[in-house]
Scaffold this active site. Structure first.
Site, mmCIF file in Angstrom:
data_model
loop_
_atom_site.group_PDB
_atom_site.id
_atom_site.type_symbol
_atom_site.label_atom_id
_atom_site.label_comp_id
_atom_site.label_asym_id
_atom_site.label_seq_id
_atom_site.Cartn_x
_atom_site.Cartn_y
_atom_site.Cartn_z
ATOM 1 N N ASN A 1 28.200 -0.501 43.581
ATOM 2 C CA ASN A 1 27.301 -0.251 44.707
ATOM 3 C C ASN A 1 25.869 -0.697 44.473
ATOM 4 O OD1 ASN A 1 29.620 0.809 45.707
ATOM 5 N ND2 ASN A 1 28.884 2.921 45.791
ATOM 6 N N HIS B 1 39.654 -2.445 42.478
ATOM 7 C CA HIS B 1 38.242 -2.709 42.724
ATOM 8 C C HIS B 1 37.638 -3.649 41.676
ATOM 9 C CE1 HIS B 1 35.365 -1.583 45.664
ATOM 10 N NE2 HIS B 1 34.706 -0.669 45.033
ATOM 11 N N TYR C 1 27.331 -0.862 38.215
ATOM 12 C CA TYR C 1 28.368 -0.330 39.089
ATOM 13 C C TYR C 1 28.332 -1.087 40.412
ATOM 14 C CZ TYR C 1 29.391 3.237 35.715
ATOM 15 O OH TYR C 1 29.753 3.857 34.564
ATOM 16 N N ASP D 1 37.131 -7.716 45.766
ATOM 17 C CA ASP D 1 38.373 -7.254 46.380
ATOM 18 C C ASP D 1 38.192 -7.128 47.886
ATOM 19 O OD1 ASP D 1 36.576 -5.056 45.621
ATOM 20 O OD2 ASP D 1 38.081 -3.766 46.547
ATOM 21 N N TYR E 1 38.039 2.042 34.757
ATOM 22 C CA TYR E 1 38.092 1.146 35.915
ATOM 23 C C TYR E 1 38.734 -0.206 35.600
ATOM 24 C CZ TYR E 1 34.591 4.396 37.719
ATOM 25 O OH TYR E 1 33.930 5.523 38.128
ATOM 26 N N ASN F 1 30.846 -2.017 49.701
ATOM 27 C CA ASN F 1 29.525 -1.569 49.257
ATOM 28 C C ASN F 1 28.856 -2.531 48.275
ATOM 29 O OD1 ASN F 1 29.473 0.732 50.870
ATOM 30 N ND2 ASN F 1 30.532 1.957 49.320
#
Length: 187
Positions: A66, A20, A64, A91, A15, A112
């Site tokens: 969320n 993101h 993470y 973002d 990632y 989220n």
């Protein structure tokens, strides 16, 4: 005066350079600029920088995206920082690439990470710095798009845009949300 900067992203090398993870990129820039190193803490990688007499705790959640609210709630409580002195860097698909939008409150806008922070804290009245990543993807491909790296053209512009976002974070601390919005949200 102390500020909490919640830089949103996902942990893991897969990632690292994705759209993101722009929050992580801004925090990494600020840490590097101030010779600070992130250490692993509860729910996050954490470091502290100082600028113009203000202290900024930079937090990159390890929960993470969320579940980012867990880290926000923990560090607000542990560091005794009021939510009015927290800035979330994230973002935003609704803004053109590199466009910054600083706001003092608002909806999660379908993000989220912001949604979980709002659910966990029980309020949408906290500052957020949205970094535009554009919405240049076919219908139904939003997740793939935000988890892809920036395009080669975007990567050329990215360092300057990250620097401007980092300046916006420090401006929030120096001027407060209302005055900082007048500086950051210019065309």
């Amino acid at each position: 005066m102390k500020f909490l900067v919640m830089a949103l992203g996902n942990i893991g090398p897969e990632y690292a350079d994705t759209r993101h993870n722009i929050g992580f990129m801004v925090a990494d820039y600020l840490a590097a600029k101030h010779d600070a190193r992130f250490e692993i803490g509860r729910h996050a990688f954490v470091t502290e920088i100082k600028s113009k007499g203000k202290s900024f705790t930079l937090v990159k959640p390890t929960t993470y995206m969320n579940l980012s609210g867990k880290a926000a709630a923990h560090y607000l409580s542990a560091l005794k920082i009021p939510v009015s002195q927290m800035l979330v860097v994230t973002d935003d698909l609704a803004l053109p690439f590199g466009k910054l939008r600083l706001k003092g409150k608002g909806s999660a806008g379908g993000h989220n990470g912001l949604k979980h922070i709002q659910e966990t804290l029980g309020t949408d009245e906290y500052a957020r710095l949205r970094f535009g990543v554009d919405a240049n993807f076919p219908k139904g491909r939003q997740v793939d798009y935000v988890l892809d790296p920036f395009s080669p053209d975007e990567q050329i512009e990215l360092p300057l845009r990250i620097e401007k976002a980092a300046d916006a974070v420090l401006t929030f601390g120096a001027l407060g949300i209302e005055r900082a919005m007048n500086v950051v949200n210019v065309k």
